[in-house]
Structures are given as C-alpha cells and as structure tokens.
Motif scaffolding. Structure first.
Motif, PDB file in Angstrom:
ATOM      1  N   MET A   1      15.452  -1.862 -21.616  1.00  0.00           N
ATOM      2  CA  MET A   1      14.891  -1.970 -20.482  1.00  0.00           C
ATOM      3  C   MET A   1      13.848  -0.872 -20.300  1.00  0.00           C
ATOM      4  SD  MET A   1      16.446  -1.724 -16.469  1.00  0.00           S
ATOM      5  CE  MET A   1      17.343  -3.310 -16.501  1.00  0.00           C
ATOM      6  N   ALA A   2      12.636  -1.572 -19.720  1.00  0.00           N
ATOM      7  CA  ALA A   2      11.435  -0.728 -19.695  1.00  0.00           C
ATOM      8  C   ALA A   2      11.773   0.433 -18.562  1.00  0.00           C
ATOM      9  CB  ALA A   2      10.344  -1.565 -18.982  1.00  0.00           C
ATOM     10  N   ARG A   3      11.017   1.548 -18.991  1.00  0.00           N
ATOM     11  CA  ARG A   3      11.061   2.901 -17.927  1.00  0.00           C
ATOM     12  C   ARG A   3      10.547   2.664 -16.590  1.00  0.00           C
ATOM     13  NH1 ARG A   3       9.804   8.802 -20.277  1.00  0.00           N
ATOM     14  NH2 ARG A   3      10.783   9.924 -18.573  1.00  0.00           N
ATOM     15  N   ALA A   4      11.131   2.886 -15.345  1.00  0.00           N
ATOM     16  CA  ALA A   4      10.531   2.401 -14.129  1.00  0.00           C
ATOM     17  C   ALA A   4       9.540   3.904 -13.930  1.00  0.00           C
ATOM     18  CB  ALA A   4      11.306   2.227 -13.224  1.00  0.00           C
ATOM     19  N   ILE A   5       8.275   3.628 -13.568  1.00  0.00           N
ATOM     20  CA  ILE A   5       7.318   4.713 -13.488  1.00  0.00           C
ATOM     21  C   ILE A   5       6.647   4.784 -12.089  1.00  0.00           C
ATOM     22  CG2 ILE A   5       5.456   6.220 -14.178  1.00  0.00           C
ATOM     23  CD1 ILE A   5       7.580   6.302 -16.183  1.00  0.00           C
ATOM     24  N   TYR A   6       6.835   5.700 -11.305  1.00  0.00           N
ATOM     25  CA  TYR A   6       5.668   5.670 -10.228  1.00  0.00           C
ATOM     26  C   TYR A   6       4.898   6.914 -10.444  1.00  0.00           C
ATOM     27  CZ  TYR A   6       8.627   2.831  -7.485  1.00  0.00           C
ATOM     28  OH  TYR A   6       9.335   1.645  -7.039  1.00  0.00           O
ATOM     29  N   PHE A   7       3.615   6.656 -10.241  1.00  0.00           N
ATOM     30  CA  PHE A   7       2.517   7.374 -10.732  1.00  0.00           C
ATOM     31  C   PHE A   7       1.691   7.932  -9.635  1.00  0.00           C
ATOM     32  CE2 PHE A   7      -2.019   7.327 -12.882  1.00  0.00           C
ATOM     33  CZ  PHE A   7      -1.940   8.576 -13.306  1.00  0.00           C
ATOM     34  N   ASP A   8       1.497   9.285  -9.568  1.00  0.00           N
ATOM     35  CA  ASP A   8       0.664  10.082  -8.548  1.00  0.00           C
ATOM     36  C   ASP A   8      -0.454  10.617  -9.157  1.00  0.00           C
ATOM     37  OD1 ASP A   8       1.215  11.308  -5.358  1.00  0.00           O
ATOM     38  OD2 ASP A   8      -0.240  12.241  -6.716  1.00  0.00           O
ATOM     39  N   HIS A   9      -1.555  10.358  -8.981  1.00  0.00           N
ATOM     40  CA  HIS A   9      -2.773  11.277  -9.498  1.00  0.00           C
ATOM     41  C   HIS A   9      -3.947  11.520  -8.751  1.00  0.00           C
ATOM     42  CE1 HIS A   9      -6.138   8.352  -9.399  1.00  0.00           C
ATOM     43  NE2 HIS A   9      -5.267   7.225  -9.479  1.00  0.00           N
ATOM     44  N   ARG A  26       3.773   0.251 -23.809  1.00  0.00           N
ATOM     45  CA  ARG A  26       4.998  -0.800 -24.032  1.00  0.00           C
ATOM     46  C   ARG A  26       6.148  -0.179 -23.531  1.00  0.00           C
ATOM     47  NH1 ARG A  26       1.324  -2.024 -27.646  1.00  0.00           N
ATOM     48  NH2 ARG A  26       0.682  -4.405 -27.933  1.00  0.00           N
ATOM     49  N   GLY A  27       7.262  -0.477 -23.057  1.00  0.00           N
ATOM     50  CA  GLY A  27       8.359   0.105 -22.860  1.00  0.00           C
ATOM     51  C   GLY A  27       8.303   0.886 -21.175  1.00  0.00           C
ATOM     52  N   VAL A  28       7.151   0.785 -20.487  1.00  0.00           N
ATOM     53  CA  VAL A  28       6.828   1.524 -19.295  1.00  0.00           C
ATOM     54  C   VAL A  28       6.690   0.364 -18.171  1.00  0.00           C
ATOM     55  CG1 VAL A  28       5.250   2.601 -17.936  1.00  0.00           C
ATOM     56  CG2 VAL A  28       5.921   3.573 -20.271  1.00  0.00           C
ATOM     57  N   SER A  29       7.364   0.332 -17.219  1.00  0.00           N
ATOM     58  CA  SER A  29       7.034  -0.598 -16.072  1.00  0.00           C
ATOM     59  C   SER A  29       6.393   0.180 -14.741  1.00  0.00           C
ATOM     60  CB  SER A  29       8.427  -1.248 -15.645  1.00  0.00           C
ATOM     61  OG  SER A  29       8.328  -2.093 -14.491  1.00  0.00           O
ATOM     62  N   LEU A  30       5.302   0.221 -14.900  1.00  0.00           N
ATOM     63  CA  LEU A  30       4.635   0.825 -13.680  1.00  0.00           C
ATOM     64  C   LEU A  30       4.613   0.049 -12.297  1.00  0.00           C
ATOM     65  CD1 LEU A  30       2.431   3.047 -12.904  1.00  0.00           C
ATOM     66  CD2 LEU A  30       0.462   1.397 -13.443  1.00  0.00           C
ATOM     67  N   LYS A  31       5.401   0.741 -11.603  1.00  0.00           N
ATOM     68  CA  LYS A  31       5.800   0.021 -10.209  1.00  0.00           C
ATOM     69  C   LYS A  31       4.749   0.525  -9.032  1.00  0.00           C
ATOM     70  CE  LYS A  31       9.731  -1.320 -11.880  1.00  0.00           C
ATOM     71  NZ  LYS A  31      10.113  -2.593 -11.817  1.00  0.00           N
ATOM     72  N   GLY A  32       4.125   1.613  -8.973  1.00  0.00           N
ATOM     73  CA  GLY A  32       3.437   1.833  -7.914  1.00  0.00           C
ATOM     74  C   GLY A  32       2.353   3.144  -8.376  1.00  0.00           C
ATOM     75  N   LEU A  53      -6.810  -1.118 -12.651  1.00  0.00           N
ATOM     76  CA  LEU A  53      -5.625  -2.115 -12.638  1.00  0.00           C
ATOM     77  C   LEU A  53      -6.093  -3.436 -12.720  1.00  0.00           C
ATOM     78  CD1 LEU A  53      -3.509  -0.247  -9.609  1.00  0.00           C
ATOM     79  CD2 LEU A  53      -3.125  -0.538 -12.162  1.00  0.00           C
ATOM     80  N   ASP A  54      -7.253  -3.746 -12.141  1.00  0.00           N
ATOM     81  CA  ASP A  54      -7.732  -5.208 -11.982  1.00  0.00           C
ATOM     82  C   ASP A  54      -8.045  -5.384 -13.565  1.00  0.00           C
ATOM     83  OD1 ASP A  54      -7.406  -6.121  -9.495  1.00  0.00           O
ATOM     84  OD2 ASP A  54      -9.455  -5.904  -8.829  1.00  0.00           O
ATOM     85  N   LEU A  55      -8.896  -4.479 -14.081  1.00  0.00           N
ATOM     86  CA  LEU A  55      -9.523  -4.637 -15.464  1.00  0.00           C
ATOM     87  C   LEU A  55      -8.259  -4.600 -16.630  1.00  0.00           C
ATOM     88  CD1 LEU A  55     -12.372  -4.677 -17.096  1.00  0.00           C
ATOM     89  CD2 LEU A  55     -11.780  -1.938 -17.388  1.00  0.00           C
ATOM     90  N   ALA A  56      -7.186  -4.055 -16.207  1.00  0.00           N
ATOM     91  CA  ALA A  56      -6.263  -3.893 -17.324  1.00  0.00           C
ATOM     92  C   ALA A  56      -5.290  -5.246 -16.993  1.00  0.00           C
ATOM     93  CB  ALA A  56      -5.431  -2.850 -17.108  1.00  0.00           C
ATOM     94  N   GLY A  57      -5.407  -6.123 -16.191  1.00  0.00           N
ATOM     95  CA  GLY A  57      -4.359  -7.007 -15.835  1.00  0.00           C
ATOM     96  C   GLY A  57      -3.485  -6.748 -15.096  1.00  0.00           C
ATOM     97  N   ALA A  58      -3.485  -5.557 -14.262  1.00  0.00           N
ATOM     98  CA  ALA A  58      -2.256  -5.044 -13.570  1.00  0.00           C
ATOM     99  C   ALA A  58      -2.492  -5.321 -12.148  1.00  0.00           C
ATOM    100  CB  ALA A  58      -1.945  -3.778 -13.979  1.00  0.00           C
ATOM    101  N   GLN A  59      -2.942  -6.203 -11.636  1.00  0.00           N
ATOM    102  CA  GLN A  59      -3.280  -6.514 -10.181  1.00  0.00           C
ATOM    103  C   GLN A  59      -1.950  -6.323  -9.338  1.00  0.00           C
ATOM    104  OE1 GLN A  59      -4.046  -8.499 -12.656  1.00  0.00           O
ATOM    105  NE2 GLN A  59      -6.188  -9.495 -12.399  1.00  0.00           N
ATOM    106  N   HIS A  60      -0.908  -6.528  -9.954  1.00  0.00           N
ATOM    107  CA  HIS A  60       0.218  -6.602  -9.198  1.00  0.00           C
ATOM    108  C   HIS A  60       0.789  -5.329  -8.681  1.00  0.00           C
ATOM    109  CE1 HIS A  60       1.785  -5.768 -13.082  1.00  0.00           C
ATOM    110  NE2 HIS A  60       2.445  -5.329 -12.672  1.00  0.00           N
ATOM    111  N   VAL A  61       0.245  -3.918  -9.245  1.00  0.00           N
ATOM    112  CA  VAL A  61       0.627  -2.747  -9.039  1.00  0.00           C
ATOM    113  C   VAL A  61       0.077  -2.138  -7.672  1.00  0.00           C
ATOM    114  CG1 VAL A  61       0.765  -0.424  -9.781  1.00  0.00           C
ATOM    115  CG2 VAL A  61       0.955  -2.240 -11.312  1.00  0.00           C
ATOM    116  N   PRO A  62       0.815  -1.936  -6.818  1.00  0.00           N
ATOM    117  CA  PRO A  62       0.065  -1.576  -5.315  1.00  0.00           C
ATOM    118  C   PRO A  62      -0.169  -0.126  -5.536  1.00  0.00           C
ATOM    119  CG  PRO A  62       2.795  -1.410  -5.452  1.00  0.00           C
ATOM    120  CD  PRO A  62       2.257  -2.038  -6.696  1.00  0.00           C
ATOM    121  N   VAL A  63      -1.351   0.199  -4.913  1.00  0.00           N
ATOM    122  CA  VAL A  63      -2.002   1.423  -4.660  1.00  0.00           C
ATOM    123  C   VAL A  63      -2.052   2.200  -3.123  1.00  0.00           C
ATOM    124  CG1 VAL A  63      -3.799   2.709  -4.956  1.00  0.00           C
ATOM    125  CG2 VAL A  63      -3.243   0.906  -6.642  1.00  0.00           C
ATOM    126  N   ALA A  64      -1.491   3.367  -2.949  1.00  0.00           N
ATOM    127  CA  ALA A  64      -1.333   3.947  -1.599  1.00  0.00           C
ATOM    128  C   ALA A  64      -2.357   5.067  -1.534  1.00  0.00           C
ATOM    129  CB  ALA A  64      -0.256   4.300  -1.291  1.00  0.00           C
TER     130      ALA A  64
END
Length: 319
Positions: A1-9, A26-32, A53-64
């Motif tokens: 199972m992919a590792r669920a990640i929340y990312f703050d930068h 691979r093996g990472v599931s970027l959740k937000g 995120l758009d360029l990487a094809g990851a438009q589904h990842v929400p940004v706050a």
C-alpha cells in the motif's frame, strides 16, 4: 500500500523542487498540500504550487493557503522567488489552474485532514511548523494520527543561517520563523525524523548539478527543475552562504531513506533571547532521528534520474 503523505512547504525555490520530486515518487500517495506564508509571498506560492500539480498530472491533490504568521519574518528579497517561479513559461502553458484549491486556511484544512485520516499518516514539513503546532494546541487528538513527521529544520552541531540584528546566528530559519511552534511540536510524542543544516548543507546546488538537467531539455518536469535550480544562482554573492538542497534532500528520504546516515539526538528548541530558534543538544531533550551524513553524489543522481524520466503522468499512487 502507498504511504499517505501530507506536505507543508513555504514556497521557496527548493520547496518547489521538492514538490516536483514528490509527484514522481512511486509508493507515495500525496493527499494534500498546505503552504505556509514564510519564505514566500503566499498568493504566488499557492499559484505556482497548483501549476506544478497541473504539470505533473496531479490536479486531484488539494492545496490550502496558510494564514498564520510567525514572529520573525523572512527577508522580503527571498520571499519574491515564488513570484518569479510562478511566471516560468513551462508552468504557463494553460490558461488557468485546474488543481484543487481548498476553501479552508491551511491550519484548519490540516486539522480536518488529520482528524478524518483512516490511519496514521506521514507529514513532510519543509517550512516552519506553525500549522502543525496550531493543530496540536487546538485539536490534540490529531497527534495520534501522525505516524512520522519528516522535518527540515534546525542546526545541531553547526552554525545556523539566521543573520538578523540582535541574534547570535545559531538558529536555522524554519525554526527561527516561529520558535514557539517548533517547541510545541518537539514537546509532542510524534516520531520526528529531522534534517538539520548539519546534513542539508552537504548538498549545495552546484553549477554541474543545475546544468545537468539541460541534457534532458524537453521533458517538462526536468525543464522546471533546471529552471528552479538556475534561479538559485547568485545566492552566495548576495547573502554570503550557498543555496543548498535543504528541502529536496529532506523530501528524497521518502523515496531513498538510505541516502543519509542518522543519529539519535536529544534536543530542545530555545524560544527566547539572542539564540531564539536554536536547536540545542540536551540530555533531557526530545529524542529525534537526525540526519548526519549524506551521500551527496547519489542524491544528485537521484534527482536527475527521477525528473529526467518524467512525462507529465503521475508516478505516485493515487490510492
């Protein structure tokens, strides 16, 4: 199972390189993604985050977008880098962003993500810890939802990088921006993997590293990485210290955990006086897993290998 990640930068050039890498693992599931208004102007930092995120094809990842401020602001001349990055041609091939923008401010969104997580998650935080500290103060129950905090911050056995009037230079900027937040997080029971300046200063951005991406020109994420790295040139000439892969090294731990050697260190965060923001060894301090020695050449190859193969299709799991 992919590792669920929340990312703050916090929107600096190396933060953006980190996000680019993170979308390929691979093996990472970027959740937000949450953006802290520290080493950036928040509006362009959020905009460029969504464009990557758009360029990487990851438009589904929400940004706050973050709204909480630390007491010790970064220099304005550093914070405008996000404004420049947001204008890069490779990120402006579309008329508008499609990556999701959360209606909640970052601290509230992070609290919601953590409280509803079905199992403990990993937090990757490469800016100040303000949003997480707020969550722990206001919603202490979310602490149990964090399996690991991977944090770029601190300076254990080396000098800091803060050069401000009235400070002794012993602190690192991510901790110094909000020392009380760092102290609150260090007082928790969350397992912490720390990447201090001791390790991250071992991977400066060299001309050879930056220019190596030119051999892969035409691959969008490789072009972006090369542009971000090129924008760091002149740091030593204007500030007196080298621009290093502080954040991208920390991020690489998620894909290549053996790039570094680690030491168990007990430390505390000072919050007052001329050393505020300093991370100090202390027998009674918080135990952290601390990166100490880096295989620098392997790290540089890792970045190039990951981004040179990019095609715009996400490599990470969405499950």
């Amino acid at each position: 199972m992919a590792r669920a990640i929340y990312f703050d930068h916090d929107g600096a050039l190396d933060d953006l390189l980190s996000l680019t890498l993170l979308t390929r693992y691979r093996g990472v599931s970027l959740k937000g993604v949450t953006v802290t208004p520290a080493d950036c102007l928040i509006e362009p930092a959020v905009s460029v985050t969504r464009k990557i995120l758009d360029l990487a094809g990851a438009q589904h990842v929400p940004v706050a977008a973050g709204t909480l401020a630390g007491p010790n602001p970064f220099p304005l001349e550093w914070r405008v880098d996000a404004l420049r990055a947001d204008a890069l041609p490779v990120l402006n091939q579309r008329a508008e962003n499609t990556a999701r923008l959360s209606p909640l401010p970052a601290h509230l969104q992070l609290a919601e993500w953590l409280s509803t997580a079905p199992e403990p998650v990993t937090l990757l935080m490469i800016g100040p810890l303000t949003n997480l500290a707020w969550c722990l103060r206001e919603h202490p129950e979310v602490e149990s939802k964090i399996a690991e905090l991977v944090f770029m911050g601190g300076a254990i056995d080396v000098a800091g990088n803060v050069d401000r009037p009235g400070h002794d230079g012993s602190a690192e900027w991510n901790v110094y921006w909000d020392p009380a937040a760092a102290r609150r997080v260090f007082e928790s029971e969350i397992p912490i993997t720390l990447f201090p300046l001791d390790a991250t200063d071992q991977v400066p951005i060299t001309p050879e590293f930056a220019r190596s991406f030119g051999r892969h020109y035409g691959s969008p994420l490789s072009d972006l990485a090369g542009s971000l790295l090129a924008m760091t040139f002149g740091c030593f000439e204007t500030t007196g210290f080298s621009y290093c892969c502080w954040d991208s090294l920390t991020t690489s731990y998620l894909a290549e955990p053996d790039l570094c050697e680690f030491e168990d260190v007990r430390c505390v965060v000072l919050t007052e006086g001329v050393s505020q923001g300093r991370t100090v060894r202390a027998d009674s301090g918080r135990l952290v897993k601390c990166a100490k020695k880096v295989d620098a050449q392997r790290f540089y190859r890792h970045c190039l290998d990951v981004l040179a193969e990019s095609t715009g299709t996400p490599a990470f799991s969405t499950q």
